[in-house]
Design an enzyme around this catalytic site. Structure first.
Site, PDB file in Angstrom:
ATOM      1  N   SER A 188     -21.467  35.564  25.570  1.00  0.00           N
ATOM      2  CA  SER A 188     -21.236  34.277  24.902  1.00  0.00           C
ATOM      3  C   SER A 188     -22.529  33.493  24.781  1.00  0.00           C
ATOM      4  CB  SER A 188     -20.213  33.434  25.680  1.00  0.00           C
ATOM      5  OG  SER A 188     -20.070  32.166  25.066  1.00  0.00           O
ATOM      6  N   SER A 189     -22.861  33.125  23.550  1.00  0.00           N
ATOM      7  CA  SER A 189     -24.040  32.271  23.337  1.00  0.00           C
ATOM      8  C   SER A 189     -23.839  30.891  23.950  1.00  0.00           C
ATOM      9  CB  SER A 189     -24.320  32.126  21.838  1.00  0.00           C
ATOM     10  OG  SER A 189     -23.299  31.362  21.209  1.00  0.00           O
ATOM     11  N   GLU A 336     -16.754  34.335  14.699  1.00  0.00           N
ATOM     12  CA  GLU A 336     -15.525  33.557  14.532  1.00  0.00           C
ATOM     13  C   GLU A 336     -14.913  33.721  13.149  1.00  0.00           C
ATOM     14  OE1 GLU A 336     -17.195  29.121  13.518  1.00  0.00           O
ATOM     15  OE2 GLU A 336     -17.667  29.977  15.458  1.00  0.00           O
ATOM     16  N   ARG A 367      -9.441  39.543  20.087  1.00  0.00           N
ATOM     17  CA  ARG A 367      -9.189  39.439  18.649  1.00  0.00           C
ATOM     18  C   ARG A 367      -9.199  40.784  17.940  1.00  0.00           C
ATOM     19  NH1 ARG A 367     -12.489  33.755  17.408  1.00  0.00           N
ATOM     20  NH2 ARG A 367     -10.705  32.394  17.830  1.00  0.00           N
TER      21      ARG A 367
END
EC number: 2.5.1.19
Length: 448
Positions: A188-189, A336, A367
């Site tokens: 995760s950035s 996203e 996802r």
């Protein structure tokens, strides 16, 4: 008679009977709103946020900052007043953020908001007293170890019982030394952004060095850097001549700003997809000419998939050509957008390969698995790869599209419903996480 719970209710996705022709006012950016709330709360003077997004994630952020002692006043203005007169200029909602000495004890509900669970533990180290973080069951499964380990290395005391995840308690000491720290932000950035946002308030600032493999969602780190610089922070980045994968923030006071929040370009995706899928036209007002939002890449991706767009005085005008083409694309920086692109790809005239998004398995839900299962249960042909999806278009049929409490799954299902009669979306209310009133906006676009 007992009402059906919102999380199990089925929403009949509207089926398009022709080309859409609509102007859709997309609410403000969640990513910008939540970063702006943090920076305004750490500033040395009050500031204004105009047209902020009011959604579950942003209200959770505002509530958490209030619990730490920050004043956030909501104002609805219908008048125009001179700048500096103490009230917002022009119509619309604004939030006045009044910084204060941060304090505990406090409890923060993060819901399932990645920005809240990751951005606020560094803020909590600046508070005087313990701050407990808790959230939805899915939030317990989302990675937080990068932030926890980095803060410990910088001198913070955090109790997480060794989980590297929620729930946890940050024992704030009223400040943090800061300095150099190494983290692996490949999952995760937001791990990087979390440290950078609070760094000006650390005694030594911070030097964040990413040591892992490829870093996803780089546009979001660039957004963080741009917003820090806009409030007076000094930030050295790889793009400004610094070392690769190293970001340095110098300690110093932050300015209170008067900031108008851009529309959320990622949340514009389903409406642009509607134009593409129905060979119609959709206008999104106030689309910025320059932005760090990942959603701006939709202009390029959806054009390659068969549309055309132009920035005009009305906003971004996007038109579908009547054909939807498959695409082979690396979405590593804009993960996203994957659910909406996958939905469009399932309706295309040729196969698609979506790459670079292995990290989506750690988002609001897995996802990649969710998209594969739900599209295939409508008759699709989607296979997971190591880092994405391969989608072979097939004739789809109606059925239930499960959302897994994931807002972008819900909007992906709505896109499919435009072209496939009989799609029913479970828990469309989950879209309130970042896109309030989505069903009404969707119906309005279709003239329903």
């Amino acid at each position: 008679m007992t009402a059906t719970p919102a999380h199990t209710a089925l929403w009949p996705a509207p089926h398009a009977r022709g080309a859409v022709d609509a102007t859709v006012h997309v609410p403000g950016s969640k990513s910008v709103t939540n970063r702006a709330l943090v920076l305004a709360s750490l500033a040395s003077e009050p500031g204004w946020l105009r047209r902020p997004l009011r959604s579950r994630d942003t209200l959770l952020m505002a509530g958490a900052l209030r619990a730490l002692g920050v004043g956030i006043e909501e104002t609805v203005s219908s008048n125009s007043s001179p700048a500096g007169a103490g009230t917002p200029t022009g119509p619309g909602e604004a939030w006045r953020v009044i910084p204060s000495t941060l304090h505990g004890p406090a409890t923060v509900d993060v819901g399932n908001a990645g920005t809240v669970m990751r951005f606020l533990p560094p803020v909590a180290t600046l508070a005087d007293g313990p701050v407990r973080f808790d959230g939805d069951p899915r939030a317990y499964e989302r990675p937080l170890h990068g932030v926890i380990d980095a803060l410990r290395a910088l001198g913070a005391r955090i109790d997480d019982e060794g989980r590297g995840a929620l729930p946890l308690t940050v024992h704030g000491g009223g400040g943090l030394d800061g300095g150099p720290v190494e983290i692996d932000a490949s999952s995760s950035s937001q791990f990087v952004s979390a440290l950078l946002l609070s760094a000006p308030r650390f005694n030594q600032g911070v030097e964040v060095r990413h040591t892992g493999s490829s870093l996803p969602s780089m546009p979001h780190i660039r957004m963080t850097v741009d917003m820090l610089r806009a409030v007076g922070a000094q930030v050295d980045t790889p793009e400004s001549g610094g070392e690769p994968n190293v970001w340095r923030v110098t300690p110093g006071a932050l300015l209170g700003r008067d900031l108008t929040i851009e529309p959320d370009l990622s949340n514009a995706q389903p409406f642009l997809a509607a134009a593409l899928v129905t060979a119609g036209t959709v206008v999104i007002p106030d689309w910025p000419e320059r932005t760090t939002q990942p959603g701006d890449r939709l202009r390029e991706i959806f054009t390659e998939m068969g549309g055309s767009c132009e920035l005009t005085e009305r906003g971004l005008e996007f038109t579908g050509s009547g054909a939807v083409h498959g695409i082979d694309v690396d979405l590593g920086e804009v993960g996203e957008l994957t659910p909406g692109i996958a939905a469009v790809a399932a309706l295309a005239d040729s196969p698609s390969t979506l790459r670079g998004v292995a990290h989506l398995r750690l988002h609001e839900t897995d996802r990649l698995a969710a998209l594969t299962k739900e599209i295939n249960e409508l008759g699709g042909d989607v296979t997971e790869t190591a880092d994405g999806l391969h989608i072979r278009p097939r004739r789809l049929h109606g059925g239930i599209f499960h959302t897994y409490d994931d807002h972008r799954m819900a909007t992906a299902g709505a896109i499919l419903g435009l072209a496939v009669d009989g799609v029913q979306i479970e828990n469309v209310a989950t879209t309130a996480k970042t896109l309030p009133d989505f069903p009404q906006l969707w119906a309005g676009m279709l003239g329903n």
